[in-house]
Design an enzyme around this catalytic site. Structure first.
Site, PDB file in Angstrom:
ATOM      1  N   ARG A 117      12.156 -19.188 -35.987  1.00  0.00           N
ATOM      2  CA  ARG A 117      12.256 -19.614 -37.390  1.00  0.00           C
ATOM      3  C   ARG A 117      13.188 -20.823 -37.508  1.00  0.00           C
ATOM      4  O   ARG A 117      12.958 -21.707 -38.309  1.00  0.00           O
ATOM      5  CB  ARG A 117      12.776 -18.473 -38.276  1.00  0.00           C
ATOM      6  CG  ARG A 117      12.038 -17.149 -38.101  1.00  0.00           C
ATOM      7  CD  ARG A 117      10.543 -17.234 -38.270  1.00  0.00           C
ATOM      8  NE  ARG A 117       9.895 -15.940 -38.053  1.00  0.00           N
ATOM      9  CZ  ARG A 117       8.662 -15.792 -37.578  1.00  0.00           C
ATOM     10  NH1 ARG A 117       7.950 -16.857 -37.245  1.00  0.00           N
ATOM     11  NH2 ARG A 117       8.151 -14.596 -37.430  1.00  0.00           N
ATOM     12  N   HIS A 136      -0.006  -5.884 -37.691  1.00  0.00           N
ATOM     13  CA  HIS A 136      -0.132  -6.721 -38.879  1.00  0.00           C
ATOM     14  C   HIS A 136      -1.479  -6.490 -39.565  1.00  0.00           C
ATOM     15  O   HIS A 136      -1.622  -6.719 -40.758  1.00  0.00           O
ATOM     16  CB  HIS A 136      -0.001  -8.205 -38.513  1.00  0.00           C
ATOM     17  CG  HIS A 136       1.369  -8.605 -38.074  1.00  0.00           C
ATOM     18  ND1 HIS A 136       1.762  -8.570 -36.758  1.00  0.00           N
ATOM     19  CD2 HIS A 136       2.438  -9.045 -38.777  1.00  0.00           C
ATOM     20  CE1 HIS A 136       3.015  -8.984 -36.673  1.00  0.00           C
ATOM     21  NE2 HIS A 136       3.445  -9.275 -37.874  1.00  0.00           N
ATOM     22  N   ASP A 183       9.922  -2.351 -39.864  1.00  0.00           N
ATOM     23  CA  ASP A 183       9.158  -3.586 -39.743  1.00  0.00           C
ATOM     24  C   ASP A 183       8.623  -3.937 -41.133  1.00  0.00           C
ATOM     25  O   ASP A 183       8.760  -3.148 -42.079  1.00  0.00           O
ATOM     26  CB  ASP A 183       8.021  -3.400 -38.737  1.00  0.00           C
ATOM     27  CG  ASP A 183       7.610  -4.694 -38.045  1.00  0.00           C
ATOM     28  OD1 ASP A 183       7.971  -5.789 -38.547  1.00  0.00           O
ATOM     29  OD2 ASP A 183       6.930  -4.634 -37.012  1.00  0.00           O
TER      30      ASP A 183
END
Length: 512
Positions: free
Chosen positions: A83, A188, A260
């Site tokens: 990031r 995901h 998560d």
């Protein structure tokens, strides 16, 4: 410590305290600052929030002007998942490269330097390292994020990473408990299922987490995976058997448990984020991560109100929510006293040094040893055979060797090729033929990522190598497929420094 806004009752403050939301923009929006003043104790940062180190430092200072003990978390693994350097690629190789070197002191040094950079920008909680044992080579979401497929290797490097990161004053969050490596499904998108026995889990998946706990990891992140041997009904994030019975009871862990991302389909698609958040806290989680895809005030209020309603309705014990909030505050206190380290003694180039050491170089039998490979002196054509990026990595992070080769061999040309709409074999042949045509007479450097998981990619390489056996192949994923090409370079990751290390070999800048 900053006084919280008056008029916010204890229950509501506790419900806000256990949330770790994201937001959009490179400055803190008014709604976020308002919620921090009301009790929100954590904020999660993503690539969309970061433009430069100075901007990030200003953003964290803005948050701490509202509340000086706020936890600022980030998903900064280094390697493929970055990031801080989302637009340029990471200055640090990821776990798989560090595992390939297998020098725990190097892993400690890399983690310390990464932590030092985070701390200098005001970040004090890192959702890393990934302690997953990558036992299924088809794994679409872990892969090079793992130190490797060997349990003991993963354990010793997980511990080294935890101690290195925390020596820089940044709390480690070891993930994804109880282990996300033995799956071919990305959480995901859906709920993965790990069907091995409790004995295998204890010996393989849990070993790196035991090492992390022994090393003092300040946080552990749960996985959205179903493990029937431990709980046949609930995924780990929502399982009291796994979070409270196993992690707290059997493994003796007493730090912060973070979920998560609750917006991931494994939870949101089955339970919904409000219901999922209530169940997670009830199961033993202390902090709810949400904001990779959901990042607004409405989401925060929905989750806050769901937790408050669950307590008032008798579904969630008030003392369990209070305990979770206390753990968040305890980590904030640790972070506030950890301090910031001075410039690293081993230098800011430690990431490139590690990437160079991680390379595995293999020459074709007819060319002798790698040391006899003649480096390229003319600018080549770089054919990047590009898979779809997994969500954890993101599409915006550049990868490959082209940019570094352009620097070393000006005039290098590059093209990107992906699978088409037809059968994968045909798509691969088509990509290979297109690359050959685009390359013309230039030497070809073919760059792949997890060739073993993509039949079209293997077919494209077949086509390239049949016509141009002098092609150099660079594998930037898990090097599971057999080495081939005039020279095969396995980087064990696609960070910017991994690309630079490979380009140096191709151009002869460093010896093999």
């Amino acid at each position: 410590m900053t006084t919280l806004a008056s008029g916010t009752d204890t229950l509501t403050r506790d419900a806000l305290t256990v949330l770790q939301p994201g937001f959009t923009g490179t400055t803190a929006p008014d709604w976020l600052l308002r919620r921090v003043g009301e009790g929100l104790a954590s904020v999660g940062l993503f690539g969309r929030n970061i433009a430069s180190p100075s901007q990030l430092a200003a953003l964290t200072a803005q948050l701490r002007a509202e509340r000086d003990d706020v936890l600022v978390a980030i998903d900064e693994e280094g390697g493929d998942v970055t990031r801080l350097e989302v637009r340029s690629g990471s200055s640090f190789p990821g776990n798989h490269a560090l595992g390939a070197v297998d020098d725990v002191e190097l892993t400690h040094q890399v983690a310390h330097e990464l932590g030092r950079r985070l701390a200098s920008c005001g970040v004090n909680l890192n959702w890393a390292p990934s302690a997953d044992v990558n036992s299924d080579p088809r794994n679409p979401v872990i892969g090079v994020r793992s130190f490797g497929a060997d349990t003991e290797l993963a354990a010793r490097h997980t511990a080294a990473y935890v101690t290195g990161l925390q020596s820089a004053g940044v709390a480690a969050c070891t993930k994804h408990f109880p282990g996300h490596g033995d799956t071919a499904v990305d959480s995901h998108h859906a709920l993965p299922r790990i069907g091995v026995s409790a004995e295998v889990l204890a010996e393989r998946e849990l070993t790196p987490f035991r090492a992390a706990i022994a090393a003092g990891t300040r946080a552990v992140m749960s996985a959205h995976i179903l493990v029937p041997a431990l709980d046949p009904d609930r995924p780990a994030t929502l399982s009291r058997r796994i979070l409270t019975g196993l992690l707290r009871g059997e493994l003796g862990y007493d730090g912060l448990i973070v979920t998560d991302g609750m917006e991931m389909r494994a939870i949101a698609g089955t339970y919904g984020i409000e219901r999922g958040s209530v169940l997670a806290i009830a199961a033993g989680a202390d902090a709810i991560c949400v904001g990779g895809g959901l990042a607004d005030d409405a989401t925060v209020l929905r989750l806050r109100d769901a937790l408050v309603a669950a307590v008032r309705g008798g579904e969630l014990p008030e003392e369990r929510l209070a305990e979770a909030a206390d753990r968040v505050r305890a980590l904030a206190r640790w972070a506030g006293t950890a301090g910031r380290p001075a410039e690293s003694a081993h230098g800011t180039e430690i990431g490139l040094h590690a990437a160079r050491r991680a390379l595995t170089v293999t020459a074709a039998p007819g060319l002798g040893s790698p040391g006899t490979f003649q480096p390229l002196t003319e600018p080549p054509y770089v054919a990047a055979l590009t898979p779809v990026a997994n969500i954890a990595v993101g599409d915006e992070t550049p990868w490959g060797v082209a940019a570094e080769l352009i620097h070393l061999l000006p005039g290098t040309v590059t093209g990107s090729f992906a699978a088409g709409d037809g059968p994968e074999g045909e798509a691969g042949e088509s990509a290979g033929r297109a690359a050959l045509q685009a390359a013309g007479t230039r030497r070809i450097v073919a760059v792949v990522r997890d060739e073993h998981r993509h039949p079209w990619m293997a077919s494209a390489l077949d086509t390239l190598l049949a016509a141009r056996p002098d092609t150099v192949v660079v594998e930037m994923g898990v090097p599971q497929a057999a080495p081939r090409g005039a020279l095969h370079i396995a980087t064990h990751g696609a960070a910017r420094v991994c690309g630079r290390a490979a380009a140096e070999v191709i151009a002869g800048v460093t010896g093999l």
